[in-house]
Motif scaffolding. Structure first.
Motif, PDB file in Angstrom:
ATOM      1  N   TYR A 172      -2.268  -0.752  -6.916  1.00  0.00           N
ATOM      2  CA  TYR A 172      -2.526   0.144  -5.790  1.00  0.00           C
ATOM      3  C   TYR A 172      -1.418   1.182  -5.634  1.00  0.00           C
ATOM      4  CZ  TYR A 172      -6.162  -3.226  -5.035  1.00  0.00           C
ATOM      5  OH  TYR A 172      -7.263  -4.028  -5.229  1.00  0.00           O
ATOM      6  N   LYS A 173      -0.246   0.900  -6.197  1.00  0.00           N
ATOM      7  CA  LYS A 173       0.806   1.910  -6.235  1.00  0.00           C
ATOM      8  C   LYS A 173       0.388   3.050  -7.177  1.00  0.00           C
ATOM      9  CE  LYS A 173       3.424  -0.549  -3.563  1.00  0.00           C
ATOM     10  NZ  LYS A 173       3.509  -0.182  -2.124  1.00  0.00           N
ATOM     11  N   ILE A 174      -0.281   2.679  -8.274  1.00  0.00           N
ATOM     12  CA  ILE A 174      -0.780   3.685  -9.209  1.00  0.00           C
ATOM     13  C   ILE A 174      -1.872   4.519  -8.540  1.00  0.00           C
ATOM     14  CG2 ILE A 174      -1.889   4.067 -11.441  1.00  0.00           C
ATOM     15  CD1 ILE A 174       1.007   2.976 -11.541  1.00  0.00           C
ATOM     16  N   ILE A 175      -2.780   3.852  -7.846  1.00  0.00           N
ATOM     17  CA  ILE A 175      -3.819   4.572  -7.120  1.00  0.00           C
ATOM     18  C   ILE A 175      -3.202   5.510  -6.098  1.00  0.00           C
ATOM     19  CG2 ILE A 175      -5.646   4.269  -5.390  1.00  0.00           C
ATOM     20  CD1 ILE A 175      -6.628   1.882  -6.961  1.00  0.00           C
ATOM     21  N   HIS A 176      -2.142   5.050  -5.426  1.00  0.00           N
ATOM     22  CA  HIS A 176      -1.494   5.882  -4.413  1.00  0.00           C
ATOM     23  C   HIS A 176      -0.886   7.149  -5.010  1.00  0.00           C
ATOM     24  CE1 HIS A 176      -0.929   2.570  -1.128  1.00  0.00           C
ATOM     25  NE2 HIS A 176      -2.179   2.810  -1.426  1.00  0.00           N
ATOM     26  N   ILE A 177      -0.403   7.070  -6.242  1.00  0.00           N
ATOM     27  CA  ILE A 177       0.157   8.258  -6.891  1.00  0.00           C
ATOM     28  C   ILE A 177      -0.897   9.361  -6.948  1.00  0.00           C
ATOM     29  CG2 ILE A 177       0.945   9.196  -9.105  1.00  0.00           C
ATOM     30  CD1 ILE A 177       2.334   6.488  -9.598  1.00  0.00           C
ATOM     31  N   PHE A 178      -2.116   8.992  -7.334  1.00  0.00           N
ATOM     32  CA  PHE A 178      -3.202   9.970  -7.423  1.00  0.00           C
ATOM     33  C   PHE A 178      -3.765  10.310  -6.040  1.00  0.00           C
ATOM     34  CE2 PHE A 178      -3.053   8.033 -11.626  1.00  0.00           C
ATOM     35  CZ  PHE A 178      -3.104   9.158 -12.448  1.00  0.00           C
ATOM     36  N   ALA A 179      -3.840   9.317  -5.166  1.00  0.00           N
ATOM     37  CA  ALA A 179      -4.407   9.531  -3.830  1.00  0.00           C
ATOM     38  C   ALA A 179      -3.544  10.472  -2.993  1.00  0.00           C
ATOM     39  CB  ALA A 179      -4.593   8.205  -3.109  1.00  0.00           C
ATOM     40  N   ARG A 180      -2.240  10.400  -3.173  1.00  0.00           N
ATOM     41  CA  ARG A 180      -1.366  11.297  -2.399  1.00  0.00           C
ATOM     42  C   ARG A 180      -1.553  12.750  -2.826  1.00  0.00           C
ATOM     43  NH1 ARG A 180       1.387   8.378   0.991  1.00  0.00           N
ATOM     44  NH2 ARG A 180       2.067   6.255   0.445  1.00  0.00           N
ATOM     45  N   GLY A 181      -1.951  12.952  -4.071  1.00  0.00           N
ATOM     46  CA  GLY A 181      -2.282  14.305  -4.509  1.00  0.00           C
ATOM     47  C   GLY A 181      -3.508  14.828  -3.776  1.00  0.00           C
ATOM     48  N   ILE A 182      -4.503  13.966  -3.594  1.00  0.00           N
ATOM     49  CA  ILE A 182      -5.709  14.339  -2.851  1.00  0.00           C
ATOM     50  C   ILE A 182      -5.360  14.579  -1.390  1.00  0.00           C
ATOM     51  CG2 ILE A 182      -8.019  13.596  -2.178  1.00  0.00           C
ATOM     52  CD1 ILE A 182      -7.988  11.749  -4.660  1.00  0.00           C
ATOM     53  N   GLN A 183      -4.561  13.687  -0.838  1.00  0.00           N
ATOM     54  CA  GLN A 183      -4.128  13.804   0.562  1.00  0.00           C
ATOM     55  C   GLN A 183      -3.416  15.131   0.784  1.00  0.00           C
ATOM     56  OE1 GLN A 183      -0.489  11.698   1.936  1.00  0.00           O
ATOM     57  NE2 GLN A 183      -1.888  10.493   3.195  1.00  0.00           N
ATOM     58  N   ASP A 235      -0.697   2.320   3.943  1.00  0.00           N
ATOM     59  CA  ASP A 235      -1.916   2.824   3.318  1.00  0.00           C
ATOM     60  C   ASP A 235      -1.882   4.342   3.134  1.00  0.00           C
ATOM     61  OD1 ASP A 235      -3.490   0.316   3.232  1.00  0.00           O
ATOM     62  OD2 ASP A 235      -3.339   0.444   5.417  1.00  0.00           O
ATOM     63  N   VAL A 236      -2.548   4.784   2.082  1.00  0.00           N
ATOM     64  CA  VAL A 236      -2.805   6.213   1.934  1.00  0.00           C
ATOM     65  C   VAL A 236      -4.089   6.529   2.694  1.00  0.00           C
ATOM     66  CG1 VAL A 236      -3.405   8.070   0.352  1.00  0.00           C
ATOM     67  CG2 VAL A 236      -1.649   6.427  -0.277  1.00  0.00           C
ATOM     68  N   VAL A 237      -4.012   7.481   3.602  1.00  0.00           N
ATOM     69  CA  VAL A 237      -5.154   7.838   4.441  1.00  0.00           C
ATOM     70  C   VAL A 237      -5.445   9.330   4.264  1.00  0.00           C
ATOM     71  CG1 VAL A 237      -6.104   7.853   6.779  1.00  0.00           C
ATOM     72  CG2 VAL A 237      -4.475   6.061   6.094  1.00  0.00           C
ATOM     73  N   PHE A 264     -10.629   0.775  -3.881  1.00  0.00           N
ATOM     74  CA  PHE A 264      -9.423   1.589  -4.019  1.00  0.00           C
ATOM     75  C   PHE A 264      -8.376   1.280  -2.952  1.00  0.00           C
ATOM     76  CE2 PHE A 264     -13.121   4.714  -4.471  1.00  0.00           C
ATOM     77  CZ  PHE A 264     -13.435   4.282  -5.752  1.00  0.00           C
ATOM     78  N   LYS A 265      -8.836   0.760  -1.807  1.00  0.00           N
ATOM     79  CA  LYS A 265      -7.968   0.523  -0.642  1.00  0.00           C
ATOM     80  C   LYS A 265      -7.354   1.835  -0.147  1.00  0.00           C
ATOM     81  CE  LYS A 265      -6.983  -4.304  -1.777  1.00  0.00           C
ATOM     82  NZ  LYS A 265      -8.109  -4.780  -0.949  1.00  0.00           N
ATOM     83  N   ILE A 266      -8.227   2.801   0.111  1.00  0.00           N
ATOM     84  CA  ILE A 266      -7.829   4.101   0.637  1.00  0.00           C
ATOM     85  C   ILE A 266      -8.553   4.332   1.958  1.00  0.00           C
ATOM     86  CG2 ILE A 266      -7.978   6.606   0.286  1.00  0.00           C
ATOM     87  CD1 ILE A 266      -7.747   6.087  -2.708  1.00  0.00           C
ATOM     88  N   GLY A 267      -7.816   4.793   2.970  1.00  0.00           N
ATOM     89  CA  GLY A 267      -8.415   5.091   4.255  1.00  0.00           C
ATOM     90  C   GLY A 267      -8.919   6.527   4.310  1.00  0.00           C
ATOM     91  N   ILE A 268     -10.025   6.736   5.021  1.00  0.00           N
ATOM     92  CA  ILE A 268     -10.574   8.076   5.205  1.00  0.00           C
ATOM     93  C   ILE A 268     -10.898   8.262   6.681  1.00  0.00           C
ATOM     94  CG2 ILE A 268     -12.478   9.653   4.673  1.00  0.00           C
ATOM     95  CD1 ILE A 268     -12.717   8.399   1.966  1.00  0.00           C
ATOM     96  N   ILE A 269     -10.350   9.289   7.281  1.00  0.00           N
ATOM     97  CA  ILE A 269     -10.626   9.579   8.681  1.00  0.00           C
ATOM     98  C   ILE A 269     -12.007  10.213   8.799  1.00  0.00           C
ATOM     99  CG2 ILE A 269      -9.895  10.852  10.732  1.00  0.00           C
ATOM    100  CD1 ILE A 269      -8.020   8.579   9.923  1.00  0.00           C
ATOM    101  N   ILE A 270     -12.834   9.666   9.687  1.00  0.00           N
ATOM    102  CA  ILE A 270     -14.186  10.168   9.905  1.00  0.00           C
ATOM    103  C   ILE A 270     -14.260  10.993  11.190  1.00  0.00           C
ATOM    104  CG2 ILE A 270     -16.625   9.507  10.151  1.00  0.00           C
ATOM    105  CD1 ILE A 270     -15.384   8.957   7.418  1.00  0.00           C
ATOM    106  N   ASN A 271     -13.404  10.680  12.133  1.00  0.00           N
ATOM    107  CA  ASN A 271     -13.331  11.450  13.376  1.00  0.00           C
ATOM    108  C   ASN A 271     -11.903  11.408  13.908  1.00  0.00           C
ATOM    109  OD1 ASN A 271     -15.172  12.927  15.298  1.00  0.00           O
ATOM    110  ND2 ASN A 271     -14.155  11.575  16.745  1.00  0.00           N
TER     111      ASN A 271
END
Length: 227
Positions: A40-51, A108-110, A147-154
């Motif tokens: 999940y640290k690896i996923i976070h590397i890519f997820a922070r780019g999206i964030q 978490d990456v959100v 992926f264990k990634i948070g997404i804000i919906i509202n």
């Protein structure tokens, strides 16, 4: 030149998945259900780019050109394209679960999608006032497995305070995208129909496609461990 670029992207994509698979195999003593697993640290590397990409939009793009969350397809092709390829659209309803988890902004990456510059200015002003506060009437989030990634919906703008300060917690409904793996795969360039190998849609975010396929590795390993 385009073909050379695509070849390089596929090479990068393949290498990323090889690294991810090695990390999963080398850490079998740690449960993949735990956010503490190194994958999940690896996923976070890519997820922070999206964030960062979505947060940069509010700074670099005129407000009327900023995409709203409802117009964004994360980790999968558009609904209409999936339907066009005769993939059961029920996957979009079946991915919803009855589970709920607590998102921790310090761990978490959100992802959030602020779109109003005036509200963003307010966010910047409120950061110095202290820890972000969860408000049930405003803040809604999903937590995407595997992926264990948070997404804000509202509550996109106020939730950005929690993201930027890495403070606060909030409940989130669990969405399990594992059901997509039966029907869709990616090579980093396109999403494909797994039954026909036909292209569904071009990948718009390399990071999303890598995370999507790392999720498949996680899912397959979890299934194997059960068996």
């Amino acid at each position: 030149m385009i073909f050379k670029t695509d070849d390089l992207t596929r090479k990068r994509f393949k290498h990323a998945l090889e690294i991810a698979n090695n990390i999963i195999e080398d850490n079998e003593s740690i449960s993949l259900n735990s956010i503490n697993h190194p994958i999940y640290k690896i996923i976070h590397i890519f997820a922070r780019g999206i964030q960062s990409h979505f947060l940069q939009n509010i700074i670099t793009t005129y407000e009327h050109d900023i995409p709203h969350q409802r117009d964004i397809n994360l980790f999968h092709p558009e609904y209409n394209l999936i339907k066009k390829h005769n993939i059961p659209t029920e996957i979009f309803s079946e991915m919803y679960t009855e589970k709920e988890v607590m998102i921790d902004f310090s761990i978490d990456v959100v992802l959030s999608f602020p779109w109003s510059l005036s509200r963003f200015y307010s966010v910047m002003a409120n950061i110095k006032r202290g820890e972000w506060e969860y408000k049930p009437t405003n803040h809604i989030a999903h937590y995407i497995e595997p992926f264990k990634i948070g997404i804000i919906i509202n509550g996109y703008h106020s939730s950005t305070i929690g993201i930027l300060t890495s403070q606060g917690t909030m409940p989130a409904k669990v969405i399990d995208m594992s059901i997509f793996y039966k029907w869709i795969y990616s090579d980093g360039i396109y999403y494909y129909n797994r039954s026909t190998n036909k292209k569904i849609d071009k990948v718009t975010s390399f990071e999303e496609s890598v995370i999507y396929e790392i999720g498949r590795l996680i899912y397959n390993k979890q299934i194997k461990n059960i068996e």
